[in-house]
Design a protein around this motif. Structure first.
Motif, PDB file in Angstrom:
ATOM      1  N   LEU A  23     -58.946   6.866  -3.688  1.00  0.00           N
ATOM      2  CA  LEU A  23     -60.194   6.888  -2.923  1.00  0.00           C
ATOM      3  C   LEU A  23     -61.411   6.570  -3.798  1.00  0.00           C
ATOM      4  N   TRP A  24     -61.187   5.858  -4.896  1.00  0.00           N
ATOM      5  CA  TRP A  24     -62.288   5.599  -5.820  1.00  0.00           C
ATOM      6  C   TRP A  24     -63.362   4.704  -5.192  1.00  0.00           C
ATOM      7  N   GLN A  25     -62.960   3.847  -4.269  1.00  0.00           N
ATOM      8  CA  GLN A  25     -63.970   2.998  -3.629  1.00  0.00           C
ATOM      9  C   GLN A  25     -64.920   3.829  -2.775  1.00  0.00           C
ATOM     10  N   TRP A  26     -64.440   4.912  -2.216  1.00  0.00           N
ATOM     11  CA  TRP A  26     -65.307   5.818  -1.464  1.00  0.00           C
ATOM     12  C   TRP A  26     -66.206   6.628  -2.395  1.00  0.00           C
ATOM     13  N   GLN A  27     -65.575   7.195  -3.437  1.00  0.00           N
ATOM     14  CA  GLN A  27     -66.309   8.115  -4.306  1.00  0.00           C
ATOM     15  C   GLN A  27     -67.114   7.419  -5.391  1.00  0.00           C
ATOM     16  N   GLY A  28     -66.620   6.289  -5.874  1.00  0.00           N
ATOM     17  CA  GLY A  28     -67.224   5.659  -7.042  1.00  0.00           C
ATOM     18  C   GLY A  28     -66.534   6.135  -8.303  1.00  0.00           C
ATOM     19  N   GLU A  29     -67.226   6.095  -9.420  1.00  0.00           N
ATOM     20  CA  GLU A  29     -66.629   6.470 -10.704  1.00  0.00           C
ATOM     21  C   GLU A  29     -67.388   7.637 -11.327  1.00  0.00           C
ATOM     22  N   GLN A  30     -66.602   8.619 -11.791  1.00  0.00           N
ATOM     23  CA  GLN A  30     -67.159   9.770 -12.489  1.00  0.00           C
ATOM     24  C   GLN A  30     -66.669   9.774 -13.930  1.00  0.00           C
ATOM     25  N   VAL A  31     -67.427  10.411 -14.803  1.00  0.00           N
ATOM     26  CA  VAL A  31     -67.022  10.601 -16.193  1.00  0.00           C
ATOM     27  C   VAL A  31     -67.068  12.090 -16.498  1.00  0.00           C
ATOM     28  N   LEU A  32     -66.277  12.488 -17.492  1.00  0.00           N
ATOM     29  CA  LEU A  32     -66.189  13.889 -17.889  1.00  0.00           C
ATOM     30  C   LEU A  32     -67.248  14.209 -18.934  1.00  0.00           C
ATOM     31  N   LYS A  33     -67.981  15.283 -18.695  1.00  0.00           N
ATOM     32  CA  LYS A  33     -68.967  15.765 -19.655  1.00  0.00           C
ATOM     33  C   LYS A  33     -68.510  17.118 -20.179  1.00  0.00           C
ATOM     34  N   THR A  34     -68.585  17.290 -21.516  1.00  0.00           N
ATOM     35  CA  THR A  34     -68.163  18.536 -22.143  1.00  0.00           C
ATOM     36  C   THR A  34     -69.329  19.145 -22.900  1.00  0.00           C
ATOM     37  N   GLU A  35     -69.624  20.386 -22.584  1.00  0.00           N
ATOM     38  CA  GLU A  35     -70.705  21.109 -23.255  1.00  0.00           C
ATOM     39  C   GLU A  35     -70.209  22.492 -23.629  1.00  0.00           C
ATOM     40  N   LYS A  36     -70.892  23.103 -24.608  1.00  0.00           N
ATOM     41  CA  LYS A  36     -70.545  24.458 -25.017  1.00  0.00           C
ATOM     42  C   LYS A  36     -71.537  25.443 -24.409  1.00  0.00           C
ATOM     43  N   ASN A  37     -70.992  26.549 -23.869  1.00  0.00           N
ATOM     44  CA  ASN A  37     -71.850  27.566 -23.291  1.00  0.00           C
ATOM     45  C   ASN A  37     -72.363  28.517 -24.366  1.00  0.00           C
ATOM     46  N   ALA A  38     -73.062  29.568 -23.963  1.00  0.00           N
ATOM     47  CA  ALA A  38     -73.673  30.502 -24.914  1.00  0.00           C
ATOM     48  C   ALA A  38     -72.636  31.229 -25.764  1.00  0.00           C
ATOM     49  N   GLU A  39     -71.407  31.392 -25.203  1.00  0.00           N
ATOM     50  CA  GLU A  39     -70.342  32.069 -25.966  1.00  0.00           C
ATOM     51  C   GLU A  39     -69.577  31.119 -26.880  1.00  0.00           C
ATOM     52  N   GLY A  40     -69.932  29.842 -26.849  1.00  0.00           N
ATOM     53  CA  GLY A  40     -69.260  28.869 -27.696  1.00  0.00           C
ATOM     54  C   GLY A  40     -68.038  28.241 -27.084  1.00  0.00           C
ATOM     55  N   HIS A  41     -67.747  28.567 -25.805  1.00  0.00           N
ATOM     56  CA  HIS A  41     -66.601  27.975 -25.122  1.00  0.00           C
ATOM     57  C   HIS A  41     -66.992  26.650 -24.484  1.00  0.00           C
ATOM     58  N   GLU A  42     -66.039  25.729 -24.436  1.00  0.00           N
ATOM     59  CA  GLU A  42     -66.297  24.427 -23.825  1.00  0.00           C
ATOM     60  C   GLU A  42     -66.295  24.536 -22.305  1.00  0.00           C
ATOM     61  N   GLU A  43     -67.253  23.878 -21.685  1.00  0.00           N
ATOM     62  CA  GLU A  43     -67.332  23.808 -20.242  1.00  0.00           C
ATOM     63  C   GLU A  43     -67.333  22.341 -19.817  1.00  0.00           C
ATOM     64  N   HIS A  44     -66.506  22.013 -18.846  1.00  0.00           N
ATOM     65  CA  HIS A  44     -66.367  20.633 -18.395  1.00  0.00           C
ATOM     66  C   HIS A  44     -67.017  20.441 -17.028  1.00  0.00           C
ATOM     67  N   SER A  45     -67.644  19.317 -16.854  1.00  0.00           N
ATOM     68  CA  SER A  45     -68.242  18.965 -15.567  1.00  0.00           C
ATOM     69  C   SER A  45     -68.122  17.459 -15.371  1.00  0.00           C
ATOM     70  N   LEU A  46     -68.340  17.020 -14.160  1.00  0.00           N
ATOM     71  CA  LEU A  46     -68.218  15.603 -13.834  1.00  0.00           C
ATOM     72  C   LEU A  46     -69.583  15.025 -13.488  1.00  0.00           C
ATOM     73  N   GLN A  47     -69.795  13.785 -13.911  1.00  0.00           N
ATOM     74  CA  GLN A  47     -71.049  13.098 -13.621  1.00  0.00           C
ATOM     75  C   GLN A  47     -70.746  11.756 -12.969  1.00  0.00           C
ATOM     76  N   LEU A  48     -71.355  11.510 -11.830  1.00  0.00           N
ATOM     77  CA  LEU A  48     -71.185  10.244 -11.134  1.00  0.00           C
ATOM     78  C   LEU A  48     -72.015   9.167 -11.837  1.00  0.00           C
ATOM     79  N   VAL A  49     -71.343   8.099 -12.279  1.00  0.00           N
ATOM     80  CA  VAL A  49     -72.043   7.035 -12.997  1.00  0.00           C
ATOM     81  C   VAL A  49     -72.063   5.726 -12.213  1.00  0.00           C
ATOM     82  N   LYS A  50     -71.202   5.635 -11.211  1.00  0.00           N
ATOM     83  CA  LYS A  50     -71.157   4.443 -10.367  1.00  0.00           C
ATOM     84  C   LYS A  50     -70.882   4.885  -8.934  1.00  0.00           C
ATOM     85  N   ALA A  51     -71.802   4.591  -8.038  1.00  0.00           N
ATOM     86  CA  ALA A  51     -71.683   5.047  -6.657  1.00  0.00           C
ATOM     87  C   ALA A  51     -70.616   4.264  -5.913  1.00  0.00           C
TER      88      ALA A  51
END
Length: 253
Positions: free
Chosen positions: A156-184
């Motif tokens: 269903l990528w034509q419906w959703q577009g393309e997302q990329v994975l973003k990784t950040e560290k929270n206050a406790e130092g653990h990695e948190e993953h989220s998705l960012q839409l880069v192509k509609a």
């Protein structure tokens, strides 16, 4: 005895933080799926998406086409719009793809989805359907935030577009993953750098809703009958409650 209790408390204090860290690393927090199996329009849209996109590879062998009349579709509508692999409305919703071919192409035979909502849960499916992102290290070019190293491509990528994975560290130092839409896609928008995925999310909610219904088709009728029974009992007991109240207050006055 007091010494034993203190030892147990100390052991729990050591174990619980480790358990919490383990639980947090199990996967992303799942968003609550907006499920309403009484919404027949949502179920019909979900059935259409399932047949057009999922049934090409995944069977639903415990489901028959004629059960779709439970969600407000006529047999003529089912035959005209949802039956492409058979001409008998009483047939099971089986896939036309050969299992050996499927295993050769995808590395494993795509699972039957008849009761996937009962085994995985609605929240998991809702997150999975929206969780695909680009990953060049994978054979299909796609990975999934909910199901890491998934073998299934993002159909269903034509419906959703393309997302990329973003990784950040929270206050406790653990990695948190989220998705960012880069192509509609056709059902998503990028407006001033902000993603609007409402329409795509709605379609995935419809599909999840249908999968929940398909896992137990009788639940729609069962709930409808339950409401009628409760209303009947309410109307039946209301006169008794009234006369009981009248007799009770008569004694007081």
């Amino acid at each position: 005895m007091n010494k034993t209790i203190r030892q147990l408390i100390a052991a729990a204090a050591l174990v619980l933080p480790a358990f919490g860290a383990f639980a947090s690393s199990e996967g992303p927090a799942l968003e609550k799926a907006p499920i309403n199996i009484q919404d027949t329009e949502s179920l019909q849209r979900g059935a259409q998406t399932f047949v057009n996109y999922c049934l090409s590879c995944h069977s639903a062998s415990a489901m028959r086409y004629n059960r779709l009349t439970d969600i407000g579709l006529s047999e003529e509508q089912i035959k005209s719009n949802l039956m492409f692999a058979t001409d008998k409305i009483g047939e099971q919703m089986n896939v036309a793809m050969d299992k050996k071919d499927a295993k050769a192409w995808f590395g494993a035979t795509p699972p039957d989805l008849s009761v996937i909502a009962r085994s995985r849960g609605a929240d998991y499916l809702y997150g999975y359907l929206r969780g695909f992102y680009r990953d060049d290290t994978r054979p299909t070019g796609w990975n999934n935030l909910v199901f890491d190293k998934v073998g299934m491509p993002h159909i269903l990528w034509q419906w959703q577009g393309e997302q990329v994975l973003k990784t950040e560290k929270n206050a406790e130092g653990h990695e948190e993953h989220s998705l960012q839409l880069v192509k509609a896609g056709t059902l998503t928008k990028l407006e001033n750098g902000k993603a609007n995925t409402a329409e795509f999310d709605k379609r995935m909610a419809d599909l999840t809703n249908f999968l929940v219904y398909m896992a137990e088709p009788a639940q729609v009728k069962r709930q409808q009958i339950g409401y009628v029974v409760l209303m009947y009992l309410f109307l039946l007991l209301l006169p008794f409650a009234y006369f009981l109240k009248k007799a009770y207050w008569k004694e007081i006055h």
